[in-house]
Design a protein around this motif. Structure first.
Motif, mmCIF file in Angstrom:
data_model
loop_
_atom_site.group_PDB
_atom_site.id
_atom_site.type_symbol
_atom_site.label_atom_id
_atom_site.label_comp_id
_atom_site.label_asym_id
_atom_site.label_seq_id
_atom_site.Cartn_x
_atom_site.Cartn_y
_atom_site.Cartn_z
ATOM 1 N N LEU A 9 8.902 4.912 4.373
ATOM 2 C CA LEU A 9 8.205 6.323 4.531
ATOM 3 C C LEU A 9 7.693 6.567 6.064
ATOM 4 O O LEU A 9 7.657 5.327 7.374
ATOM 5 C CB LEU A 9 6.432 5.482 4.225
ATOM 6 C CG LEU A 9 6.345 5.144 2.763
ATOM 7 C CD1 LEU A 9 4.546 5.043 2.319
ATOM 8 C CD2 LEU A 9 6.786 6.301 1.588
ATOM 9 N N LEU A 23 0.801 6.038 -0.635
ATOM 10 C CA LEU A 23 0.763 3.932 0.100
ATOM 11 C C LEU A 23 -0.317 3.682 -1.068
ATOM 12 O O LEU A 23 -0.275 2.629 -1.202
ATOM 13 C CB LEU A 23 0.299 4.714 1.393
ATOM 14 C CG LEU A 23 0.186 3.364 2.228
ATOM 15 C CD1 LEU A 23 1.826 2.515 2.028
ATOM 16 C CD2 LEU A 23 -0.566 3.336 3.301
ATOM 17 N N CYS A 31 1.267 -3.686 5.453
ATOM 18 C CA CYS A 31 2.056 -2.890 6.675
ATOM 19 C C CYS A 31 2.610 -3.065 7.650
ATOM 20 O O CYS A 31 1.582 -3.787 8.442
ATOM 21 C CB CYS A 31 1.547 -1.591 6.407
ATOM 22 S SG CYS A 31 1.092 -0.241 4.867
ATOM 23 N N PHE A 44 -5.955 4.732 6.310
ATOM 24 C CA PHE A 44 -3.909 4.078 6.026
ATOM 25 C C PHE A 44 -4.746 2.778 6.554
ATOM 26 O O PHE A 44 -3.776 1.519 5.721
ATOM 27 C CB PHE A 44 -3.691 4.687 7.068
ATOM 28 C CG PHE A 44 -2.246 3.620 7.749
ATOM 29 C CD1 PHE A 44 -1.451 4.292 7.255
ATOM 30 C CD2 PHE A 44 -2.518 3.147 8.160
ATOM 31 C CE1 PHE A 44 0.192 3.349 6.929
ATOM 32 C CE2 PHE A 44 -1.532 2.273 8.355
ATOM 33 C CZ PHE A 44 0.004 2.466 8.127
ATOM 34 N N THR A 52 -2.465 -4.216 8.645
ATOM 35 C CA THR A 52 -1.368 -3.833 9.711
ATOM 36 C C THR A 52 -0.449 -4.431 10.996
ATOM 37 O O THR A 52 -1.486 -4.698 11.097
ATOM 38 C CB THR A 52 -0.867 -2.115 9.767
ATOM 39 O OG1 THR A 52 -1.683 -1.518 8.134
ATOM 40 C CG2 THR A 52 -0.259 -1.468 10.129
#
Length: 82
Positions: A9, A23, A31, A44, A52
């Motif tokens: 992505l 997502l 991530c 996110f 992440t």
């Protein structure tokens, strides 16, 4: 990457609704971001179960900014980093 079954992505902005929705559908464990010079929205950051990982091409905090790898090379450093 997609030929090997890995979906990559690459949204123009991490705030894009379509990106965040996709997502969320994927429910990733982790991530990984690289060379992303903007703030990541909390939405996110809340999606991946284990968070992440942000990889950076220099050994922070030595060379921050727009061209950390180039600054490392210009300085003649023998070691860079991720």
């Amino acid at each position: 990457t997609e030929a090997r079954g890995i979906e990559l992505l690459t949204p123009a902005s991490a705030k894009e609704e379509a990106f965040l929705a996709r997502l969320d559908e994927l429910q990733p464990d982790l991530c990984i971001t690289a060379a992303y010079g903007c703030f990541l929205p909390q939405r996110f950051l809340d999606i991946p179960r284990f968070g992440t990982l942000n990889v950076h091409p220099s050994l922070l905090p030595l060379y921050r900014g727009a061209a950390p790898l180039q600054r490392c090379l210009e300085a003649g450093d023998a070691v860079a980093g991720v």
